[in-house]
Scaffold this active site. Sequence first.
Site, PDB file in Angstrom:
ATOM      1  N   ASP A 198      60.776  -9.930 -13.584  1.00  0.00           N
ATOM      2  CA  ASP A 198      59.712 -10.299 -14.510  1.00  0.00           C
ATOM      3  C   ASP A 198      58.935 -11.539 -14.095  1.00  0.00           C
ATOM      4  O   ASP A 198      58.092 -12.017 -14.856  1.00  0.00           O
ATOM      5  CB  ASP A 198      60.293 -10.484 -15.918  1.00  0.00           C
ATOM      6  CG  ASP A 198      60.490  -9.138 -16.602  1.00  0.00           C
ATOM      7  OD1 ASP A 198      59.693  -8.220 -16.333  1.00  0.00           O
ATOM      8  OD2 ASP A 198      61.437  -8.996 -17.401  1.00  0.00           O
ATOM      9  N   ASP A 229      58.600  -0.941 -17.314  1.00  0.00           N
ATOM     10  CA  ASP A 229      57.913  -2.231 -17.478  1.00  0.00           C
ATOM     11  C   ASP A 229      57.554  -2.868 -16.133  1.00  0.00           C
ATOM     12  O   ASP A 229      56.604  -3.636 -16.016  1.00  0.00           O
ATOM     13  CB  ASP A 229      58.797  -3.243 -18.246  1.00  0.00           C
ATOM     14  CG  ASP A 229      59.622  -2.640 -19.365  1.00  0.00           C
ATOM     15  OD1 ASP A 229      59.946  -1.441 -19.279  1.00  0.00           O
ATOM     16  OD2 ASP A 229      59.968  -3.364 -20.300  1.00  0.00           O
TER      17      ASP A 229
HETATM   18  N1  GLY Z   1      59.644  -6.032 -20.680  1.00  0.00           N
HETATM   19  C1  GLY Z   1      60.517  -6.080 -21.769  1.00  0.00           C
HETATM   20  C2  GLY Z   1      59.963  -5.523 -23.007  1.00  0.00           C
HETATM   21  O1  GLY Z   1      58.895  -4.936 -23.018  1.00  0.00           O
HETATM   22  O2  GLY Z   1      60.628  -5.668 -24.033  1.00  0.00           O
END
Ligand code: GLY
Length: 412
Positions: free
Chosen positions: A114, A179
């Site tokens: 992330d 994601d």
């Molecule tokens: N990327 C983590 C979420 O969307 O909760």
Amino acid sequence: MKRIKKSTILPLIVLLLFSCSNKENSFVDENIKFATEQTKRMLDSIGEPQGKYPRTINDDGSLRTTNIYGWTSGFFPGTLWYLYELTNDNYWKEQAVKWTMPLEPNKDNTKDHDVGFMMYCSYGNGLRLTKNKEYKNILIQTANSLITRYNPVIKSIKSWEGGKAHNDTTIWNFPVIIDNMMNLELLMWASKVTGDQKYREIAVNHANTTIKNHIRPDYSCYHVVDYDTITGKVLDQATAQGYADNSTWARGQAWGIYGFTMMYRETKDTTYLNIAKKMADFFLNNPNLPEDKISFWDFNAGQTSYTPEWKYDYSQHKENLRDASAAAIASSAMFELAQHTGDRKYSDAATIMLKNLASDKYRASLGKNGNFILMHSTGSLPHGKEIDVPLVYADYYFLEALKRYKEMNSNK
Ligand code: GLY
């Protein structure tokens, strides 16, 4: 019937266009005014950045923060950068710089996929708006850290470290989540500025592997795909934050629409545009999408033939919960998708989502909602966490969608 003269029609059309554009401008201006006032209150309440970044609220309404390594840390600085862009007021630039700089240690963070979110939303927007060379070097270093998570056999970047899956029995080796498409923008950018194609190749390979293993034939998507690190084979297709392994978690679908639209922008490969369109069509045509187009947290929650493996007691939520964050991400993505496809159905849907998010039903009152902008998001229902709350990324993508709406109207 009497013929109407051309000289009468023309001023009428001009008047109509003028009043439409006035209405659009006042919608944008009112939302900017609200966002600045609300965010000033947030800044007053939190004080100087001391490693604590707004994320959501606790049950008692108090602010819950994350440290600089939390996946959401970049969204608050990103929000401040968007407020600077939308207002051109240096106050917001000063705040944005102040909240961006402490995230620098993430440039060496190899423990988390992330870093794309954390650093591209903060430093990336900062670089776009200021051309600060220091930001550029920090982002290149971040891209170097991100690609250490790439496995050339699987042709994917590892999302989480693995271990026990959320059903408490399966063991994940190399889990990749939908994601992760969002982190590829940093890599596409890194190739452009360095001239080194390795970042782009990894991003393209990752996107292609995602198409192969995350996207279902109906263009919904799995949240998690787990791989064998030796053979590259798919071991599991599952969920972590959705209702069931075979359900469609709304935010995951929104990440997919956004990620593939972005990959088309960066490569001009129509495969990505087609996937983005089909994923957006799945979202918009879904019979379970409410009339206001603010999706429930999962498109299949509570439906038969979708069986949660979780022990979570869903019956305590009598009404199906919304996820305003999914709508904000989808709205922003669809404004861009409309641009690439020339298809107004996407910008019309994006506009409906944006306007509904800006209504009293989803937008907070001044000084309420922990000083976040939007209410009614769902972080992770199966974990029993962040249920029907504000989320900092809902605000970030709401402002991005507002900016894209503004740009669309000024380009008309
Ligand atoms: N990327 C983590 C979420 O969307 O909760």
